[in-house]
Design an enzyme around this catalytic site. Structure first.
Site, mmCIF file in Angstrom:
data_model
loop_
_atom_site.group_PDB
_atom_site.id
_atom_site.type_symbol
_atom_site.label_atom_id
_atom_site.label_comp_id
_atom_site.label_asym_id
_atom_site.label_seq_id
_atom_site.Cartn_x
_atom_site.Cartn_y
_atom_site.Cartn_z
ATOM 1 N N GLU A 1 62.653 32.789 -5.592
ATOM 2 C CA GLU A 1 61.557 32.493 -4.679
ATOM 3 C C GLU A 1 61.416 30.999 -4.417
ATOM 4 O O GLU A 1 61.226 30.578 -3.269
ATOM 5 C CB GLU A 1 60.212 33.012 -5.238
ATOM 6 C CG GLU A 1 60.184 34.498 -5.498
ATOM 7 C CD GLU A 1 60.505 34.874 -6.933
ATOM 8 O OE1 GLU A 1 59.843 35.770 -7.469
ATOM 9 O OE2 GLU A 1 61.440 34.271 -7.527
ATOM 10 N N CYS B 1 56.083 31.380 -9.356
ATOM 11 C CA CYS B 1 56.506 31.766 -8.007
ATOM 12 C C CYS B 1 55.341 32.281 -7.168
ATOM 13 O O CYS B 1 55.247 31.974 -5.977
ATOM 14 C CB CYS B 1 57.627 32.796 -8.090
ATOM 15 S SG CYS B 1 59.126 32.101 -8.822
ATOM 16 N N CYS C 1 56.607 35.847 -10.787
ATOM 17 C CA CYS C 1 55.934 35.326 -11.972
ATOM 18 C C CYS C 1 54.808 34.389 -11.518
ATOM 19 O O CYS C 1 54.624 34.147 -10.317
ATOM 20 C CB CYS C 1 56.932 34.580 -12.845
ATOM 21 S SG CYS C 1 57.546 33.025 -12.106
ATOM 22 N N HIS D 1 64.134 29.718 -9.749
ATOM 23 C CA HIS D 1 63.938 31.136 -9.432
ATOM 24 C C HIS D 1 64.251 31.354 -7.959
ATOM 25 O O HIS D 1 64.124 30.441 -7.137
ATOM 26 C CB HIS D 1 62.498 31.553 -9.711
ATOM 27 C CG HIS D 1 62.151 31.596 -11.162
ATOM 28 N ND1 HIS D 1 61.063 32.296 -11.636
ATOM 29 C CD2 HIS D 1 62.727 31.031 -12.254
ATOM 30 C CE1 HIS D 1 60.989 32.168 -12.945
ATOM 31 N NE2 HIS D 1 61.982 31.394 -13.344
#
Length: 151
Positions: free
Chosen positions: A56, A87, A84, A54
């Site tokens: 992040e 993260c 999410c 992801h």
């Protein structure tokens, strides 16, 4: 006139556009330290065949390398979509000072929408969280991406 937060979110949005062009879910992230962007990334889950890739996570890894520290004290994370659970947890563990996000994620957002990991009273760090920066723009690119995928 755009605020400083909108300007930084614009840089994160450019990362989201790169993800879109690669067929990735269009989420972008930048990390700012002492008024300088020290890390930037976009989703690369499909490209790297890695469910943890992801924006992040990739940006946190890059910022930690830049700072040569496991802690991102004094840093601000800007991401185009509410993080999410994975993260949000990484942001808490990194001890980033601030989290700014664009669109709220009503399906898996973990910074207030579904869960609130970043403000959990039992965790030892709570970044200051501000959501909704360039919300419409950040939502629109996600909406466009999924509309194209459904066709």
């Amino acid at each position: 006139m755009m605020s400083q937060h909108e300007t930084y979110m614009g840089y994160a949005f450019k990362e989201a556009e790169m993800a879109y062009e690669k067929g990735e879910i269009p989420v972008g992230c930048i990390i700012v330290f002492q008024n300088s962007i020290i890390a930037k990334a976009h989703n690369q889950v499909e490209t790297l065949k890695d469910p943890t890739a992801h924006a992040e996570i990739l940006a946190i890894t890059s910022a930690a390398a830049y700072l040569q520290s496991k802690q991102l004290a004094g840093c601000s994370v800007y991401v185009t979509l509410e993080p999410c659970a994975m993260c949000a947890g990484a942001i808490v563990l990194s001890k980033a000072e601030n989290l700014y996000f664009g669109a709220y994620d009503i399906k898996s957002g973990a910074c207030g929408s579904i869960l609130n990991i970043t403000n959990n009273k039992d965790l030892n760090h709570k970044p200051v969280v501000t959501g909704g920066i360039l919300d419409k723009k950040c939502r629109d690119i996600l909406k466009s991406f999924f509309e194209v995928r459904r066709d």
